[in-house]
Design an enzyme around this catalytic site. Sequence first.
Site, short mmCIF file in Angstrom:
data_model
loop_
_atom_site.label_atom_id
_atom_site.label_comp_id
_atom_site.label_asym_id
_atom_site.label_seq_id
_atom_site.Cartn_x
_atom_site.Cartn_y
_atom_site.Cartn_z
N ASP A 337 0.83 -1.20 0.00
CA ASP A 337 0.00 0.00 0.00
C ASP A 337 0.87 1.26 0.00
OD1 ASP A 337 -2.77 1.15 0.44
OD2 ASP A 337 -1.75 1.96 2.21
N GLU A 366 1.63 -0.14 -4.90
CA GLU A 366 0.66 0.88 -5.29
C GLU A 366 1.43 2.16 -5.58
OE1 GLU A 366 -3.44 2.99 -3.67
OE2 GLU A 366 -1.82 2.54 -2.26
#
Length: 625
Positions: A337, A366
């Site tokens: 993330d 990400e």
Amino acid sequence: MNKIISLPFINRSFIKKIILFLFFMSLTSHAQIEKVEPPFWYAGMQNPELQILFYGKDIAQYQVTVSNGIKISNVKKTENSNYIFVTIDTKKGAVGDFVFTFKNNSKETFTQKYSLKKRRANSAQRKSFDSSDMMYLLMPDRFANGSRNNDSENNTKEKYNRDLPGGRHGGDIEGIIKNLDYIAALGATAIWSTPLCEDNDAAFSYHTYGQSDVYKIDPRYGTNDDYVRLASEMHKRDMKLIMDYVANHWGIEHWMIKDLPTKDWINQFETYTQTNHKRTVIHDINASEIDKKIAINGWFVPTMPDLNLKNPLTLKYLIQNAIWWIEYADLDGFRVDTYNYSDPKGIATWTKSITDEYPNFNIVGEVWMQSQAQMAYWQKDSKIAAIQNYNSYLPSVMDFTLYEAISKVFNEDEVEWDRGMIKIYDNFTNDFLYPNSNNMLLFVENHDTNRFNQTYENDVRKYKMAMTLLATVRGIPQLFYGSEIGMAGDKNKGDADIRQDFPGGWEGDQNNAFIKEGRTPGQSEYFDFTSKLFNWRKTKKVIHSGKMTHYIPDSNIYVYFRYSAEETIMVLINNSNETKSVKTDRFKENSKNFTSGKDVVSEFTFDITNEIIIEPKSVLILELK
């Protein structure tokens, strides 16, 4: 009147013993270890250095020794006396238990047992996810409630409330396990679950990105053993488990945030400072230092303290935590993330440490950027990043520019120079920027975006075009739970609307889309297409690793080929509102001497020697003969 009661029968020597006992208890109360992290480790790791965190009241007053001939290479005490970081060399450590002894100047001692466990066979060489996989993204709280016993827990603040859109709805690991066969039936070979570690925020904790204990599965999802069982059940089905790892931040309720080991364990400012989200400053040669500082060190939101990866203790802690989960749960990959929100050197060290330990381990980050050059900067061995002497060591990135194109293109019916299928074509013209364009994660939506079926008003024709694209171009396709049955959700109404409960995941749901007889006709059309497409893809090496040639879209029709020495696939996507006749002489360099092609979905055979008739807003995937 008060009476003074005397107890002449109590022996004075006994009282002295009681006093001495209480005195020593007051000393030993300082020595109670509350946390040991990692809780255990593994023998035979490539990097033998292990940093163990011991946490307890005033534990820093003690000196540490260890048994079994294990060498302590470093003891780090910080400004917080409740911590000791002990680094040992496990190179000569055998599988089994050994003992740490803690002794202070008052000659008080206590011990702590620690264990080195045996690794699984060939653990270091474990396979990971790649372009042969299809990844299914789910949010456990919203997928299926497999056990009502853990809907609420005494030690977590937020309780079960399915009536609250942003509340805890009770989905759990057991719900995932019970529906693995459904996921496999879609053609999915890997599962990326949003984080499962404990998130003890008082509200909106269901997404679990604000973790409060990164060595513990949230009890509302189950136990650590349940997570291991999930991996085991998936491996029985030849499926891979991908953990969503958050290296950039924890939750405000994390036990360590409440008693920081060092002030700089997290990034702090004089007053609360939120990131400016402008990660372009990292590679921008014209960027100001203050903008860089705020981008990298600013907090994501007030409830998510920003971890300082420039602090060697913090960085080592996160590296070991990630490796511990790989070994303990037998993981097959990470999705990271907010990858490029962290300190660039720190996150690169974190990534390299993991891939050094596991050479075949895939990690997808990400990296939500707006151009291919900006995303390519973050992939391992990027020539763009090398200009600035940087290497992220990140094997895979998420293809956000393709997502952006897909979110608009199927509503662009008229042919213009910058509208329609040309956007998809242009996305792939920049593949030369990526060190490995075939190791990118492709998606039409995820847990942070508008639902695809919301954007396109549940036009199943447009869904089929998008899924065909994901299934047949380079890279690793990812499907968001529920898309395969037509689930929609409006991001403008809040995140809860794009993260609705999967129908049939809860006892009493009137619509059970997990089973064939429970799906509506509309849900069945979505599911049947998705299942047929991705199950076909599972065995197609030409899609997994074949080359690609594409042709400039004509009349809003995009044609491309995937080919190898053994097989050729021709894909046609008609994004116009009219039935079209596609002349095939233009494609001779790929169609060669083939005369026909069998459509993967309809199983109808087309003559490709002259022209192909294709209906509006439709696709053909032709296996050429």
